[in-house]
Design a protein around this motif. Structure first.
Motif, PDB file in Angstrom:
ATOM      1  N   HIS A   8     141.580  43.338  62.749  1.00  0.00           N
ATOM      2  CA  HIS A   8     141.734  42.179  61.864  1.00  0.00           C
ATOM      3  C   HIS A   8     141.424  40.962  62.751  1.00  0.00           C
ATOM      4  O   HIS A   8     142.308  40.169  63.064  1.00  0.00           O
TER       5      HIS A   8
ATOM      6  N   ARG B   3     150.754  34.767  66.773  1.00  0.00           N
ATOM      7  CA  ARG B   3     152.103  34.795  66.173  1.00  0.00           C
ATOM      8  C   ARG B   3     153.132  35.311  67.175  1.00  0.00           C
ATOM      9  O   ARG B   3     153.907  36.221  66.886  1.00  0.00           O
TER      10      ARG B   3
ATOM     11  N   TYR C  53     159.637  44.153  60.899  1.00  0.00           N
ATOM     12  CA  TYR C  53     158.318  43.629  60.524  1.00  0.00           C
ATOM     13  C   TYR C  53     158.291  43.178  59.060  1.00  0.00           C
ATOM     14  O   TYR C  53     157.845  42.073  58.745  1.00  0.00           O
TER      15      TYR C  53
ATOM     16  N   ILE D 156     152.063  38.387  57.724  1.00  0.00           N
ATOM     17  CA  ILE D 156     150.738  38.154  57.162  1.00  0.00           C
ATOM     18  C   ILE D 156     150.688  36.802  56.445  1.00  0.00           C
ATOM     19  O   ILE D 156     149.712  36.060  56.558  1.00  0.00           O
TER      20      ILE D 156
ATOM     21  N   TYR E  60     143.342  37.755  55.512  1.00  0.00           N
ATOM     22  CA  TYR E  60     144.241  36.624  55.736  1.00  0.00           C
ATOM     23  C   TYR E  60     143.818  35.444  54.858  1.00  0.00           C
ATOM     24  O   TYR E  60     144.148  34.297  55.149  1.00  0.00           O
TER      25      TYR E  60
ATOM     26  N   HIS F 126     145.696  42.984  51.297  1.00  0.00           N
ATOM     27  CA  HIS F 126     146.455  43.107  52.556  1.00  0.00           C
ATOM     28  C   HIS F 126     147.930  42.812  52.288  1.00  0.00           C
ATOM     29  O   HIS F 126     148.809  43.313  52.961  1.00  0.00           O
TER      30      HIS F 126
ATOM     31  N   PHE G  91     146.451  47.795  52.045  1.00  0.00           N
ATOM     32  CA  PHE G  91     147.688  48.065  52.789  1.00  0.00           C
ATOM     33  C   PHE G  91     148.624  48.793  51.822  1.00  0.00           C
ATOM     34  O   PHE G  91     149.402  48.179  51.095  1.00  0.00           O
TER      35      PHE G  91
ATOM     36  N   HIS H 122     145.190  51.544  54.803  1.00  0.00           N
ATOM     37  CA  HIS H 122     146.339  51.494  55.702  1.00  0.00           C
ATOM     38  C   HIS H 122     147.357  52.437  55.063  1.00  0.00           C
ATOM     39  O   HIS H 122     147.917  52.117  54.006  1.00  0.00           O
TER      40      HIS H 122
ATOM     41  N   GLU I 230     152.015  53.707  57.245  1.00  0.00           N
ATOM     42  CA  GLU I 230     152.135  53.058  58.554  1.00  0.00           C
ATOM     43  C   GLU I 230     153.587  53.016  59.026  1.00  0.00           C
ATOM     44  O   GLU I 230     153.904  53.422  60.128  1.00  0.00           O
TER      45      GLU I 230
ATOM     46  N   HIS J 271     146.554  54.541  60.569  1.00  0.00           N
ATOM     47  CA  HIS J 271     147.963  54.419  61.000  1.00  0.00           C
ATOM     48  C   HIS J 271     148.660  55.782  60.973  1.00  0.00           C
ATOM     49  O   HIS J 271     148.803  56.413  62.003  1.00  0.00           O
TER      50      HIS J 271
ATOM     51  N   ASP K   8     143.538  48.130  66.171  1.00  0.00           N
ATOM     52  CA  ASP K   8     144.248  47.353  65.145  1.00  0.00           C
ATOM     53  C   ASP K   8     144.354  45.878  65.543  1.00  0.00           C
ATOM     54  O   ASP K   8     145.240  45.171  65.060  1.00  0.00           O
TER      55      ASP K   8
ATOM     56  N   ASN L 253     145.087  42.428  65.893  1.00  0.00           N
ATOM     57  CA  ASN L 253     145.541  41.460  64.885  1.00  0.00           C
ATOM     58  C   ASN L 253     146.682  40.635  65.468  1.00  0.00           C
ATOM     59  O   ASN L 253     147.284  41.031  66.470  1.00  0.00           O
TER      60      ASN L 253
ATOM     61  N   GLY M  82     149.664  39.987  64.422  1.00  0.00           N
ATOM     62  CA  GLY M  82     151.053  40.318  64.127  1.00  0.00           C
ATOM     63  C   GLY M  82     151.551  41.564  64.818  1.00  0.00           C
ATOM     64  O   GLY M  82     152.660  41.596  65.351  1.00  0.00           O
ATOM     65  N   THR M  83     150.711  42.610  64.825  1.00  0.00           N
ATOM     66  CA  THR M  83     151.242  43.899  65.273  1.00  0.00           C
ATOM     67  C   THR M  83     150.497  44.520  66.446  1.00  0.00           C
ATOM     68  O   THR M  83     150.949  45.535  66.975  1.00  0.00           O
TER      69      THR M  83
HETATM   70  O1  NIG Z   1     147.483  46.999  60.556  1.00  0.00           O
HETATM   71  N1  NIG Z   1     149.600  46.622  58.278  1.00  0.00           N
HETATM   72  C1  NIG Z   1     148.957  45.675  57.912  1.00  0.00           C
HETATM   73  N2  NIG Z   1     148.100  44.983  58.621  1.00  0.00           N
HETATM   74  C2  NIG Z   1     148.162  44.864  60.039  1.00  0.00           C
HETATM   75  C3  NIG Z   1     149.130  43.818  60.453  1.00  0.00           C
HETATM   76  C4  NIG Z   1     148.717  42.508  60.012  1.00  0.00           C
HETATM   77  C5  NIG Z   1     149.627  41.398  60.431  1.00  0.00           C
HETATM   78  O2  NIG Z   1     150.836  41.575  60.711  1.00  0.00           O
HETATM   79  O3  NIG Z   1     149.094  40.290  60.491  1.00  0.00           O
HETATM   80  C6  NIG Z   1     148.390  46.203  60.674  1.00  0.00           C
HETATM   81  O4  NIG Z   1     149.412  46.470  61.308  1.00  0.00           O
END
Ligand code: NIG
Ligand code: FE
Length: 418
Positions: free
Chosen positions: A81, A88, A101, A111, A151, A184, A224, A252, A255, A275, A327, A329, A331-332
């Motif tokens: 992503h 973040r 999360y 997100i 996003y 997403h 997702f 996704h 996960e 995932h 992955d 991105n 956030g994760t």
């Molecule tokens: O693959 N799971 C959803 N999407 C991302 C995380 C995206 C985010 O937290 O910005 C993922 O973990």
């Protein structure tokens, strides 16, 4: 002109059938010693043969000295992503303090905070941010990057994100594969009432998907599919609309919690299910009967501090092809380091080094429908290559977190020069 890559201590060729590798096939990366690689003027691999033979056959070729390093297919990162604004980092401490999360997302973080941020940016800003990140990705040996939207979560912002990816693909020497991920999340202003949720599903299926497909802005559509995000029924509806519009499918899936998303991936014949940390025994059986690639993202579970990784051994033993991806991105999984993902593949998922290497090359390519073009150092394939300052391929996942990649090439053209 023809180029000869000579004097490598090993070439990891991954040579073999131009399709996903499953079961025991995944365990052979076909590592060769005392060979070089000839690349033609169009950037395709001509031959893999002893150095002296290549020199004799191509006396006027340009020589690239691998200086005793290890040459591999460029890594194929089939799940990122990479188009986002700010980092973040504040959420990392929140998770450490025990806030999960999905709880962070409920509070408007996660997100949603990346959506607010992305919508406030110009295309030029997003291009500049992504260019820097993609250069770092290439500097670790990756030559193909799948990039998802997701996003934006509005018609305008999702299309703008995909146009940014198209611009990057034109500007940068990397191979980029665009995926539409308008599903997403449900945007915050559509979450309160069921009718609003339905409105967003209609927007995705009736406006966004046709617009994306008509403009040729994405090859894949992803959702997702997760308890608390999109249900299995909603995901099926979105992905059917995507397929009808000519897009290929990704999910996704399972996960964080099991929600029978792997079964849905198998039912729909998705190209990949990604995932799978919470896949069930029935999910494994369903994928084993399908042609779907299981794309595992161990960096995500590591970064989220979750105890359970995907059951990679069970997947391989069930005959399911396993790919590894970053992955990447905000956030994760904010890592640009593909060899670190290989490390996690071996030490957390218990893959052999060869299985991890196939997962990051041939099976990554298969997860993008590109196994006939990239992922192998073999005649006819694109000369997407990475050179590492190590003597043995088993050092690639070993020096974890270090950057041993010295140079990368896409179609024989230098991308990253160490
Ligand atoms: O693959 N799971 C959803 N999407 C991302 C995380 C995206 C985010 O937290 O910005 C993922 O973990
Ligand atoms: Fe993801």
């Amino acid at each position: 002109m023809t180029q000869l890559f000579l004097n490598a201590s090993q070439v990891v060729t991954c040579a073999g059938p131009a399709r996903a590798r499953r079961g025991v096939e995944q365990g052979d990366a076909v590592v060769r010693e005392r060979v070089g690689v000839a690349v033609d003027a169009a950037g395709r691999i001509l031959a893999v043969a002893p150095d002296a033979e290549l020199r004799a056959a191509q006396p006027t070729a340009r020589i690239i000295d691998c200086a005793g390093g290890v040459l591999t297919p460029g890594f194929v990162d089939s799940h990122t992503h990479a188009i986002f604004g700010r980092a973040r980092y504040e959420e990392q401490e929140m998770r450490a303090a025990g806030i999960g999360y999905l709880e962070i997302a409920k509070r408007g973080g996660g997100i949603h905070s990346s959506v607010r941020d992305l919508r406030s940016r110009t295309a030029d800003e997003l291009i500049a941010l992504a260019t820097d990140r993609l250069r770092r990705i290439a500097a670790h040996g990756t030559t193909t990057v799948e990039i998802k939207s997701g996003y934006g979560l509005s018609l305008e912002s999702e299309l703008a994100t995909l146009r940014v990816i198209r611009q990057l693909a034109a500007d940068l020497p990397l191979r980029l594969v665009p995926t539409f991920l308008g599903a997403h999340e449900i945007p915050l202003d559509h979450q309160e009432r069921a009718a609003q949720r339905e409105d967003y599903l209609r927007l995705v299926t009736e406006e966004m998907i046709p617009a994306v497909a008509t403009a040729g802005l994405a090859r894949f559509c992803d959702v997702f599919c997760e308890p608390g995000v999109y249900t299995v029924d909603e995901t099926r509806r979105i992905l059917r609309a995507a397929r009808a519009a000519g897009l290929q499918l990704k999910l996704h899936a399972d996960e964080l919690e099991n929600g029978t998303a792997a079964e849905l991936a198998a039912e729909l014949g998705a190209t990949s299910a990604d995932h799978l940390a919470a896949i069930s025994e029935l999910g494994i059986q369903a994928l084993a009967a399908a042609r779907t690639v299981a794309t595992l993202l161990p960096g995500t579970m590591l970064f989220l501090g979750r105890p359970k990784q995907a059951p990679a051994r069970a997947l391989i033993e069930a005959g399911i092809p396993v790919a590894l991806a970053s992955d990447f991105n905000p956030g994760t999984s904010p890592t640009v380091n593909f060899p670190l993902v290989l490390t996690l593949g071996v030490s957390q998922l218990r893959l052999s080094v060869a299985e991890a290497l196939i997962a990051g090359t041939v099976n990554g390519a298969a997860a993008l429908g590109l196994a006939h073009e990239i992922g192998q150092v073999a005649p006819g394939f694109q000369a997407d290559l990475a050179l590492f300052d190590v003597r043995d391929h088993r050092e690639l996942p070993y020096w974890y977190g270090d950057r041993r990649c010295q140079r990368t090439w896409v179609g024989g053209r230098p991308v990253h020069v160490g």
